[in-house]
Design an enzyme around this catalytic site. Structure first.
Site, short mmCIF file in Angstrom:
data_model
loop_
_atom_site.label_atom_id
_atom_site.label_comp_id
_atom_site.label_asym_id
_atom_site.label_seq_id
_atom_site.Cartn_x
_atom_site.Cartn_y
_atom_site.Cartn_z
N LYS A 102 0.85 -1.19 0.00
CA LYS A 102 0.00 0.00 0.00
C LYS A 102 0.89 1.24 0.00
CE LYS A 102 -4.19 1.70 2.31
NZ LYS A 102 -5.20 1.38 3.37
N SER A 177 -9.99 1.41 2.08
CA SER A 177 -9.04 2.22 1.35
C SER A 177 -7.94 1.40 0.66
CB SER A 177 -8.40 3.24 2.29
OG SER A 177 -7.63 2.58 3.31
N SER A 201 -10.84 -0.85 6.09
CA SER A 201 -10.04 -0.60 4.89
C SER A 201 -9.27 -1.80 4.36
CB SER A 201 -9.06 0.55 5.13
OG SER A 201 -9.74 1.77 5.20
#
Length: 580
Positions: A102, A177, A201
């Site tokens: 990420k 996310s 997320s």
């Protein structure tokens, strides 16, 4: 874990296509010499070229690519495996595996923007603890994945990187996310991925993309200051199987000197051992089941697939106890956004130095909602709200080994939604679109481990998911039930749009020791990959020009995104692949 690990191959092996191998299958092939890390990495890069490019109608899951460095690291891993085979030596647990991280997970010397235009040009001084551990375990960080701005949404689009789409239905978002991570796994762009979770997320994108995501108990995976002090959040693994998730969790977890909230051993085999030997005789286990988690508007497809999971567990001998949460959706939203107002809303405003105009509309709305929550309630009020939800979760888990609920109430969200006017679900309108997800209660009780994994697919083509909640710190319980569910249900397979891209299926074992960049390899660079063309049935709004090899995407003229409510997939834009 520096010793070589032997693990059971999952009941449902993924495929013979190298880009979709599970981590365990890939490691078995590396150790035997059946194929090499370079072979698998080359397959990932070819898949990136075929399905990821936004300018070609691709899913746009990657924010950064590190091709040259990753190819070199893969060759080094090839040599280490060859040496290990000749000497009978052990190998590190992730040696040669591609891990997409990420973007917010800092890598020394690389950009760390969190999707914010205001943060372009900023580079990390050091690796985050989980990056440090993945590299030490032999993992190859070949790419980084897209997120919404400051990871504040459950859709993944930004002014910086554009819209990330779901491989199962490109009109739909991959969740957020950690949306780029979920989409990259579902599309075969990586073998493993990192994620984070402050309100769902990790679990939301894992659910929408048909993969597995794990929210570990708070502090089990070390984070980075200052937000590692936020007791709602945590970093974690995402993968295509429960066993792969346990493997990456074992590397990421454990006390780290840089994070005083972190705890526990690193490289524990406990979760790996549980996931590698799934037990489908569940007699004696008690599973609490909450179908709506206090009245969330659950889509009929989500509800039906969740019931299928529960029926499979009951048929395997588990005792199912249907329970009811004594809260409503508005209480959940108020509790969580009061907390976000105390920490995350302030952090986002600080990250852009108060320049809210640089944010996308959904991020501006997040700042506004959290500011109003902060004005209405104190930190002490927030703690009292958390305690009330924690007490109710304890009641739901009383006498049960785990609790199971759907991960999201909705079947999909549009990829480019801003939800400025909220969302309408099953005929009921909510001012806050996070009513679409059932994940946030377990961030209030963040010492509870939660594992999300597929339950089936909805009529729109997007996967559905269940989340398995354990008692505080009891990680083993959720992996035991997760492994059983995975063994009991048929696999989702590969997203239809990813199944045929002009590639001849691999014959495993052929040219096993040849490097992928050699002229005789399966994926020779002398063969130019065929790119799919996409016929646009409706106007396609695009804001990026593709990934950079070092920095963030280049920004094209910005298109203002409309406020969208949840509607039928038939009213959304649809893209159909056309092969020459």
């Amino acid at each position: 874990m520096t010793e070589e690990t032997t693990m059971h191959t999952p009941t449902h092996p993924s495929t013979t296509r190298l880009e979709f191998l599970t981590a365990v299958e890939a490691l078995d092939g590396f150790r035997s010499g059946e194929f090499s890390p370079s072979d698998v990495l080359a397959a990932h890069w070819e898949q990136v070229d075929l399905v990821n490019r936004p300018q070609d109608g691709g899913i746009n899951a990657l924010s950064h690519e590190y091709r040259k460095a990753s190819i070199q690291q893969a060759r080094q891993a090839d040599d280490r495996y060859a040496q290990a085979r000749s000497e009978g030596a052990p190998t590190p647990p992730l040696l040669g595996l591609a891990v997409a991280t990420k973007e917010k997970h800092a890598i020394a010397g690389k950009p760390v923007t969190q999707g914010l235009i205001a943060q372009t040009g900023i580079r990390a001084d050091s690796d985050m603890p989980i990056i440090e551990r993945i590299r030490a375990a032999g993992g190859i960080v070949h790419a980084r994945t897209t997120t919404p701005e400051f990871s504040c949404a459950s859709v993944t689009h930004s002014k910086l990187w554009g819209v990330t789409r779901n491989p199962w239905n490109t009109a739909a978002g991959p969740g957020g996310s950690s949306g780029g991570a979920g989409a990259a796994l579902a599309a075969g762009l990586t073998t493993l991925a990192t994620a984070s979770d402050i309100g769902g997320s990790t679990r939301i994108p894992a659910g929408f993309c048909g993969v597995v995501g794990y929210k570990a108990p708070y502090g089990r995976v070390p984070g980075a200051a200052p937000l590692s002090a936020d007791w709602y959040r945590g970093d974690g693994p995402m993968a295509r199987t429960v066993l792969d998730t346990a493997l990456l969790a074992s590397v990421m977890s454990g006390q780290h000197a840089s994070d005083h909230t972190s705890w526990g051993p690193q490289n524990s085999r406990k979760l790996i051992d549980i996931a590698s030997s799934p037990k489908t005789d569940l007699r004696g286990l008690r599973i609490a089941f909450e179908p709506t988690l206090g009245g969330f508007p659950v889509d009929p497809d989500v509800a039906a697939n969740t019931r299928n999971v529960i029926e499979a567990l009951a048929a395997a001998g588990a005792d199912i106890i249907e329970v009811r949460a004594q809260w409503d959706v508005e209480q959940v939203l108020t509790t969580c956004f009061t907390h976000f107002g105390q920490i995350m809303g302030n952090a986002l405003s600080d990250a852009v130095n108060g320049d809210l105009d640089s944010l996308s509309p959904y991020a501006q709305r997040f700042v506004d909602i959290t500011a109003r929550a902060r004005e209405a309630s104190s930190l002490f009020d927030s703690i009292r709200m958390d305690l009330a939800m924690q007490a109710e979760i304890s009641r739901l888990l009383a006498g049960a080994d785990t609790l199971i609920t759907p991960t999201s109430a909705c079947a999909m969200l549009p990829a480019d939604g801003n939800f400025l006017d909220g969302i309408t679900l099953n005929g009921t309108h909510y001012d806050n679109y996070m009513a679409a997800h059932m994940t946030m209660p377990f961030n209030t009780a963040n010492r509870c481990p939660v594992l999300a994994l597929p339950s089936g697919r909805a009529a729109c083509g997007v996967p559905t998911s269940v989340q398995i909640v354990g008692a505080p710190l009891n990680e083993a319980s959720v992996f035991r039930i997760g492994a059983a569910i995975e063994a009991l249900l048929p696999p989702l397979g590969i997203a239809p749009s990813m199944q045929s891209r002009g590639r001849v299926p691999i014959k495993r074992g052929r040219h096993a020791r040849r490097r992928a960049c050699g002229p005789d390899s399966w994926y020779s660079p002398r063969r130019k990959p065929r790119r799919p063309q996409f016929r646009q049935r409706h106007a396609f709004e695009r804001t990026t020009n593709g990934p950079s090899t070092e920095g963030p995407f280049l920004e094209l003229p910005q298109v203002t995104l409309r406020s969208l409510t949840f509607v039928s997939v038939h009213n959304l834009r649809v893209y159909r692949p056309v092969h020459p």
